[in-house]
Every structure is written in C-alpha cells, then in structure tokens.
Design a protein around this motif. Structure first.
Motif, PDB file in Angstrom:
ATOM      1  N   THR A 179       0.954  41.518  22.795  1.00  0.00           N
ATOM      2  CA  THR A 179       0.305  42.416  21.840  1.00  0.00           C
ATOM      3  C   THR A 179       0.872  43.830  21.956  1.00  0.00           C
ATOM      4  OG1 THR A 179      -1.412  42.944  23.445  1.00  0.00           O
ATOM      5  CG2 THR A 179      -1.918  41.191  21.864  1.00  0.00           C
ATOM      6  N   GLU A 182      -3.900  46.738  16.310  1.00  0.00           N
ATOM      7  CA  GLU A 182      -3.439  45.813  17.349  1.00  0.00           C
ATOM      8  C   GLU A 182      -2.729  44.676  16.650  1.00  0.00           C
ATOM      9  OE1 GLU A 182      -6.205  44.483  20.322  1.00  0.00           O
ATOM     10  OE2 GLU A 182      -4.919  42.818  20.913  1.00  0.00           O
ATOM     11  N   GLY A 185      -0.258  41.068  17.119  1.00  0.00           N
ATOM     12  CA  GLY A 185       0.262  40.017  17.989  1.00  0.00           C
ATOM     13  C   GLY A 185       1.771  39.911  17.786  1.00  0.00           C
TER      14      GLY A 185
END
Ligand code: ZN
Ligand code: ZN
Length: 192
Positions: free
Chosen positions: A76, A97, A99
C-alpha cells in the motif's frame, strides 16, 4: 546480462521511491518487507483540482517477492490529499490509500522480451522505481468531482455565496425581467 538488453530509463538510485532488490536475491520465494516514507517531487494527481501535494510524504509499505520473472511488489501507499471542492471551491484535505501490485521484470526474462516497457515495469540494475506505480494508482483513485461533502450545496448562482453559510431562507429580490413581466400578467389576469 546480454548485450542486446533494452536500454532502460535511468533511475536515480538515491531516490526514496527506488528500492534496491539485491538483498532480496533471485531465488523464487524469497521475500522482504519494505516500509519507508517517500516525498512527492511533484503533485501526484491533478494540479489545482485534487492530488497529493508536492513535498508531501507518502508512506510506502510493500512486500517484495522474488518470482521467476522478476520481483513482485504488493502493498500500500498512503498519502495526504489536498484539493478544492468542485461545487463550493472550499479547500479539501483528505487522505488517499492505494493498493499496489506490480511485477518488475528481470532484464532478459521472458516477460522482458515479450512485453513493451509501458506494459510491464522493469528492474533497472536490480533497482525498482515505485514512483510511477504509485502515481498511476493514486490518479485512478482520485475522485473525478472532488467534494467537501457528499451533499455540498455549492454556491448561490446570484451572489456566489456558499449555500452552507447562506441558509435555506436565502433569496434574491431581483427577478429575471422576463419572469417579472409574466408575473405581472398573471397578477392582472387572475381569472384564467
Ligand atoms: Zn463544497
Ligand atoms: Zn445569493
């Protein structure tokens, strides 16, 4: 390394976005966790709309895994967002955020030889650069229409005031002259 390898883009090896994979080794299955903070050199996103501001710190938490074709990166990236509400123009601060899942192919691996450089990332002298990967992921994650709040009512088109400050009873006396004329007619002919 063979002489016919593609000449890859140069990496700035001291950049915090660049990770040295030599410690990981090339034995498939070996892995290493990397946790570090990298500074955004430029806005990551849409300048003036919303994005991770230049100079902001992005926290990277990734797992490097040695696979047959190269190094697989999963993890992340978390960073601050700054922008402007598209309705009321108030500043917005938020956090993004994303991935990450990216294969960095070894030079001369089958992947390297059968894909273009813009399809699959490459290791360059055993280093990988997370900056373009994070940039792509963040841009995809950004809202197309940034809002300070889901139900932001925006601005009064008459005076430009914020509806949130003006309140529901805010009105303007000035009426469009065409409506004013109509209104007069109806007031004169109430019997229709
Ligand atoms: Zn707003
Ligand atoms: Zn108004």
């Amino acid at each position: 390394m063979s002489a016919n390898r593609k000449s890859p883009a140069r990496l700035v090896l001291t950049s915090p976005w660049v990770i040295d994979t030599r410690e990981l080794g090339r034995r498939p299955g070996s892995s290493r966790r990397v946790h570090r903070v990298a500074t955004a050199d430029h806005v990551i996103g849409l300048e003036g709309v919303i994005g991770v501001p230049a100079g902001a710190e992005v926290e990277l938490d990734v797992l490097l895994e040695s696979v047959v074709e190269g190094v697989l990166v999963t993890g992340t990236a978390v960073g601050p967002l700054a922008g402007e509400c598209s309705r009321c123009l108030d500043p917005i601060t938020d956090e993004v955020e994303v991935g990450l899942t990216e294969l960095f192919a070894y030079p001369d691996s089958a992947t390297d030889l059968t894909t273009d450089e813009d399809e699959v990332s490459r290791l360059v002298e055993d280093h990988l650069d997370l900056e373009p990967v994070v940039r792509d992921a963040v841009v995809l994650a950004l809202p197309h229409v940034p809002l300070c709040a889901e139900d932001c009512a925006g601005l009064c088109t008459e005076c430009g005031g914020k509806w949130a400050d003006l309140g529901p009873n805010h009105r303007h006396e000035t009426i469009d002259p065409r409506w004013a004329a109509l209104q007069e007619r109806f007031q004169q002919d109430p019997g229709q």
